[in-house]
Design a protein around this motif. Structure first.
Motif, PDB file in Angstrom:
ATOM      1  N   ALA A 201       0.749  -1.299  -0.048  1.00 18.10           N
ATOM      2  CA  ALA A 201      -0.053  -0.097  -0.132  1.00 18.10           C
ATOM      3  C   ALA A 201       0.835   1.094  -0.102  1.00 18.10           C
ATOM      4  CB  ALA A 201      -0.948  -0.021   1.221  1.00 18.10           C
ATOM      5  N   TYR A 202       0.455   2.261  -0.459  1.00 14.05           N
ATOM      6  CA  TYR A 202       1.176   3.692  -0.582  1.00 14.05           C
ATOM      7  C   TYR A 202       0.212   4.712   0.036  1.00 14.05           C
ATOM      8  CZ  TYR A 202      -0.647   4.942  -5.268  1.00 14.05           C
ATOM      9  OH  TYR A 202      -1.748   5.347  -6.048  1.00 14.05           O
ATOM     10  N   PHE A 203       1.084   5.928   0.250  1.00 13.51           N
ATOM     11  CA  PHE A 203       0.318   6.972   1.031  1.00 13.51           C
ATOM     12  C   PHE A 203       1.195   8.077   0.739  1.00 13.51           C
ATOM     13  CE2 PHE A 203      -0.746   9.852   4.444  1.00 13.51           C
ATOM     14  CZ  PHE A 203      -1.918   9.876   4.443  1.00 13.51           C
ATOM     15  N   ARG A 204       0.396   9.218   0.087  1.00 12.51           N
ATOM     16  CA  ARG A 204       1.133  10.505  -0.142  1.00 12.51           C
ATOM     17  C   ARG A 204       1.073  11.298   1.208  1.00 12.51           C
ATOM     18  NH1 ARG A 204      -1.818   9.436  -4.696  1.00 12.51           N
ATOM     19  NH2 ARG A 204      -0.599   9.132  -6.698  1.00 12.51           N
ATOM     20  N   VAL A 205       1.907  11.735   1.886  1.00 12.27           N
ATOM     21  CA  VAL A 205       1.895  11.950   3.180  1.00 12.27           C
ATOM     22  C   VAL A 205       1.293  13.392   3.557  1.00 12.27           C
ATOM     23  CG1 VAL A 205       3.368  12.818   5.058  1.00 12.27           C
ATOM     24  CG2 VAL A 205       4.213  10.955   3.709  1.00 12.27           C
ATOM     25  N   HIS A 206       1.217  14.023   2.436  1.00 16.09           N
ATOM     26  CA  HIS A 206       0.715  15.687   2.588  1.00 16.09           C
ATOM     27  C   HIS A 206      -0.341  15.685   1.690  1.00 16.09           C
ATOM     28  CE1 HIS A 206       4.076  17.073   5.021  1.00 16.09           C
ATOM     29  NE2 HIS A 206       4.870  16.432   4.194  1.00 16.09           N
ATOM     30  N   SER A 207      -0.997  14.896   1.226  1.00 14.80           N
ATOM     31  CA  SER A 207      -2.291  14.977   0.422  1.00 14.80           C
ATOM     32  C   SER A 207      -3.201  13.979   0.479  1.00 14.80           C
ATOM     33  CB  SER A 207      -1.901  15.065  -1.444  1.00 14.80           C
ATOM     34  OG  SER A 207      -1.127  14.015  -1.614  1.00 14.80           O
ATOM     35  N   ASP A 208      -2.879  12.740   0.587  1.00 12.89           N
ATOM     36  CA  ASP A 208      -3.875  11.493   0.672  1.00 12.89           C
ATOM     37  C   ASP A 208      -4.356  11.526   2.026  1.00 12.89           C
ATOM     38  OD1 ASP A 208      -3.289  10.875  -1.672  1.00 12.89           O
ATOM     39  OD2 ASP A 208      -1.922   9.005  -1.250  1.00 12.89           O
ATOM     40  N   LYS A 209      -5.864  11.094   1.931  1.00  5.27           N
ATOM     41  CA  LYS A 209      -6.479  10.951   3.198  1.00  5.27           C
ATOM     42  C   LYS A 209      -6.509   9.263   3.697  1.00  5.27           C
ATOM     43  CE  LYS A 209      -9.347  14.929   2.691  1.00  5.27           C
ATOM     44  NZ  LYS A 209     -10.893  15.309   2.378  1.00  5.27           N
ATOM     45  N   SER A 210      -6.358   8.480   2.866  1.00  4.81           N
ATOM     46  CA  SER A 210      -6.383   7.099   3.025  1.00  4.81           C
ATOM     47  C   SER A 210      -5.277   6.458   2.106  1.00  4.81           C
ATOM     48  CB  SER A 210      -7.681   6.522   2.706  1.00  4.81           C
ATOM     49  OG  SER A 210      -8.086   6.538   1.343  1.00  4.81           O
ATOM     50  N   TRP A 211      -4.782   5.246   2.651  1.00  7.49           N
ATOM     51  CA  TRP A 211      -3.688   4.477   1.646  1.00  7.49           C
ATOM     52  C   TRP A 211      -4.598   3.791   0.584  1.00  7.49           C
ATOM     53  CZ3 TRP A 211       1.374   3.287   3.511  1.00  7.49           C
ATOM     54  CH2 TRP A 211       1.706   3.619   4.554  1.00  7.49           C
TER      55      TRP A 211
END
Length: 437
Positions: A201-211
């Motif tokens: 799974a990946y997550f954009r630290v400063h823009s995403d709300k969920s993985w």
């Protein structure tokens, strides 16, 4: 065993501080050095002294604050430390091991999150990627810079959406994690592999709300290794034809990024073989895979680390599983390849590392410049690959943690002892480069 404190005063700092006090008492303008001269001094200091000169006076403290904020004045680069997380934290605390001194120091826990039972999932730059237990068994994932004590929180991917295809998701945990850059960067992306080795799974630290979940397909096998390079996620699986899988993380849609196959990774030769004696199995020529970005992230390297080991087998159906190691993995040789993006993405074997020093680890790997490292010459000779591995070995737990270096020129291997003060260390190792950024 000493506590490690990034703000402690080193010998260079003590000389500066004592001299400053003497000059202040004699009316000298020592504290009003021109900023360019002060920066020249700072560039000639190791990190521990670089940070420590803040204690000299308010002028020097302000200069350090500006240097950290503007990132324009860096201390001397040093060999990475080995961050050791013991399996039994009731016996030993977390520790740092220095290749320069071959000594172990305990980690001074000055962050409340580290007071909880925590797990390290990887490192990026001067940041550790950690998870900690909260109330009622919940977990939180966060980046921690132990030099500045800064924390960047990340939502836990363990609470997956109800439509998630992952079975028994409550039993899954996050394993290895990698990040594209410092979590303070606006475009930082963090990627994690779950403990079933079938989902990432990946997550954009400063823009995403969920993985965003990425499932391994039936024909791609288990996920062995992965790395972020040039805004793409490169994945190696145990698929028989050894394809390199690539996912474009810049895809702005809500769906998981589409899979692209980037041809085959280099063949392993000779193939590993097994021999059996009673319930013990000898494995020769098995391979650990590593993907890592080069210095300044300008290249992608693939490394094969060959090893032999003996294990006592247990049986599940027709399969042999490792019950425990009789003899932990012994490194035999190493091969390094570079991705040539300008030549149909072919892998080119590097017989010589040039200016590179490579540090291989199960949870993170690094590439640093020999010329830039402020270390003893024998530690950064040509064609050197350091390795830090962990193979659970119940009969001899002190052999579980394996740290050493290999020379590609003549294939010589030297293991580095982690026995300190009469204690034997059973700990998972991570490479870590302390930094105020």
């Amino acid at each position: 065993m000493h506590d490690i404190d990034m703000g402690q005063e080193g010998p260079i700092l003590l000389r500066y501080k004592n001299k400053a006090k003497q000059n202040i008492q004699s009316g000298n303008k020592w504290t009003h050095l021109p900023s360019d001269i002060l920066e020249m001094i700072m560039k000639r200091l190791k990190l521990i002294d670089y940070l420590g000169i803040q204690a000299v006076c308010s002028t020097w403290r302000a200069a350090i604050t500006r240097a950290i904020a503007n990132k324009h004045c860096h201390p001397l680069p040093e060999l990475p430390l080995v961050f050791l997380t013991p399996r039994n934290k009731h016996v030993l605390p977390d520790m740092f091991f220095s290749l320069n001194t071959e000594q172990v120091c305990s980690l001074r826990r000055n962050n409340t999150l580290l007071e909880r039972h925590h797990q390290c999932h990887g490192t990026v730059g001067g940041w550790m990627i950690l998870s900690a237990n909260l109330i009622l068994g919940a977990k939180t994932i966060f980046f921690l810079n132990p030099v500045t004590n800064d924390v960047v929180m990340v939502p836990s991917p363990l609470y997956l959406p109800s439509e998630s295809p992952i079975p028994k998701r409550s039993e899954l945990r996050m394993g290895k994690m990698v990040a594209s850059c410092s979590p303070k960067c606006e475009d930082c992306v963090v990627v994690g592999r779950f403990t079933d080795y079938a989902h990432i799974a990946y997550f954009r630290v400063h823009s995403d709300k969920s993985w965003t979940m990425i499932e391994a397909q039936e024909d791609t096998g288990y996920i062995l290794e992965f790395e972020i390079f040039d805004d793409k996620l490169y994945v190696i699986t145990n698929k028989l034809n050894d394809d390199m899988l690539v996912y474009d993380l810049q895809d702005s849609s809500d769906d998981p990024p589409k899979l692209k196959v980037l041809g085959q990774i280099p063949l392993i030769w000779p193939l590993h073989n097994l021999s059996r004696h009673d319930n013990q199995i000898l494995v020769n020529g098995n391979v650990f895979y590593y993907l890592t970005r080069g210095q300044a992230s300008e290249e992608l390297l693939l490394i094969y680390l060959y090893h032999n080991f003996v294990f006592e087998a247990g049986n599940i159906g027709y399969m042999n599983i490792i019950k425990h190691y009789v003899r932990p993995p012994q490194i035999t040789k190493c091969e390094v390849f570079k991705l040539d993006t300008g030549n149909d993405n072919k892998w080119v074997k590097l017989d010589h590392l040039g200016d590179r020093v490579i540090f291989l680890g199960l949870y993170n790997s690094l590439v640093m410049s020999r010329a830039a490292l402020n270390s003893m010459e024998e530690l950064v000779t040509e064609n050197i690959v350091y390795f830090a591995g962990y193979s659970p070995c119940p009969k001899n737990p002190w052999l579980s943690t394996r740290l050493g270096k290999l020379c590609l020129t003549d294939n010589t291997i030297r293991y580095i002892s982690l026995e300190q003060f009469g204690n034997k260390i059973d700990a998972i190792p991570y490479w870590f480069v302390p930094s105020p950024w």
